[in-house]
Design an enzyme around this catalytic site. Structure first.
Site: not given
Length: 370
Positions: A267, A285
């Site tokens: 991430s 997102h």
DNA sequence: ATGTGC
């Protein structure tokens, strides 16, 4: 009636499904829509696309926010040492998160100034689908000053929580749909005020729930947390003269955000930069789905066993005792997070601050709780 | 996405 041309923030080499672009165009043609942007994780949803932002004037469209009002990402730092992670022990200790919290949810909400609801039994539970709580190491610091300002310490692990408003948001959309189907609400009317009041409540409920999920997770491991950030990616909020409907779109006007990859990939913590109005004041997102849930099951079940999926390429563990969900959420079902990040960088709207590497992902211990 | 649906 003038129709706005949607912009898609993605390079020519990024694969964006045709159906997702058609949904973006159809949604952009709705009455009152003045701006439509597809982010690099754009993919087809149920009628309208995910990974997109729509700016309206005079009207709001509850279905463009969807049922999971207030869904988002919260990041916490922990006091757990990154140097010697006790992965096997922690994986064993992480249980009991699926069932209701044993504490007083009403009091927890009241402390945050929130009224009770019929759904408070779900407060602090992760839920299904793509939701998760994930222990991560800080793999690389790419922007020292921003990382330092957020008190990020690479010698300590961080916890990332992706969850939303559970049954509460769903009930708000359902109540709207029963009266107005997929119709909009005119701003300034009692019905719009009522929807926005409930929407704001669901946002704060979702944020409180993410904090409680993190607390429950940390309690299993005896860890101490400190909040880093919490951002919403499903919401409708005013910005200048527009109402921004973000459906799977992180804000680009509220400081750093985490963009999660799949559960088998990194991430990224990123900071918005440049002309963020050009991307609808929004960022991707996540990595975005490449395959639908049913496609993922059909493609992966013949070639992967559940045992192959609970340990990822990066060596992280996935706690997911729902067999179908394990296939639906397999890393292969998602696009490349590196491509998504590159698209945002090439568009000049974000730069990376830190790369986060999964260590343990908690999805579910199964339907019976644990 | 969903205290998930007959």
């Amino acid at each position: 009636m003038t129709t706005v041309s949607p912009r898609v923030i993605a390079s020519a080499t990024s694969w964006i499904e045709g159906e997702a672009v058609r949904q973006l165009e159809r949604t952009a043609a709705l009455e009152g829509v003045r701006m439509a942007v597809g982010l690099p994780d754009l993919h087809a949803g149920k009628g309208h696309p995910i990974g997109a932002v729509f700016g309206t004037e005079g009207l709001i469209y509850p279905f463009l926010v969807g049922g999971d009002i207030g869904c988002g990402m919260a990041l916490f730092s922990t006091d757990l040492s990154a140097r010697k992670p006790k992965r096997d022990r922690w994986t064993t200790k992480l249980r009991g998160l699926d069932g209701p919290w044993e504490g007083d949810a009403g009091a927890y909400l009241a402390e945050r100034g929130l009224a009770p609801s019929d759904f408070d039994g779900s407060l602090g539970t992760i839920g299904g689908g793509n939701h998760f709580a994930e222990l991560q190491s800080i793999d690389a610091i790419l922007d020292e000053p921003v990382a330092a300002a957020l008190n990020l310490d690479p010698s300590r692990l961080v916890l990332l929580v992706h969850s939303g408003s559970r049954g509460l948001g769903e009930s708000i959309l359902r109540a709207h749909t029963e009266r107005f189907r997929d119709g909009p609400l005119a701003l300034g009317t009692p019905d719009a005020d009522d929807y926005l009041r409930r929407h704001d409540h669901a946002m704060q409920w979702a944020r409180a729930s993410r904090a409680l999920i993190a607390e429950r997770f940390a309690e299993c491991l005896g860890a101490v947390l400190s909040p880093v950030l919490d951002i919403f990616h499903n919401s409708v909020t005013p910005r200048d003269q527009l109402w921004l409907h973000r459906k799977g779109a992180a804000p680009a006007d509220q400081g750093p955000v985490v963009i999660p990859g799949s559960r088998g990939h990194h991430s990224y913590l990123v900071v918005p930069q440049g002309d963020v109005a050009s991307s609808g004041f929004s960022l991707a997102h996540g990595a975005g789905r490449k395959w639908t849930r049913s496609d993922a099951r059909a493609r992966l079940k013949p070639r992967l066993r559940p045992e192959d999926l609970v340990r990822t390429e990066l060596g992280s563990d996935v706690i997911c005792e729902d067999r179908d969900l394990l296939y639906e959420e397999a890393p292969d079902a998602y696009k490349s997070i590196d491509r998504v990040l590159a698209d945002l960088q090439e568009a000049g709207v974000a730069r990376p601050v830190a790369r986060l590497r999964p260590l343990i992902t908690y999805k579910t211990r199964g339907r019976d709780g644990d």
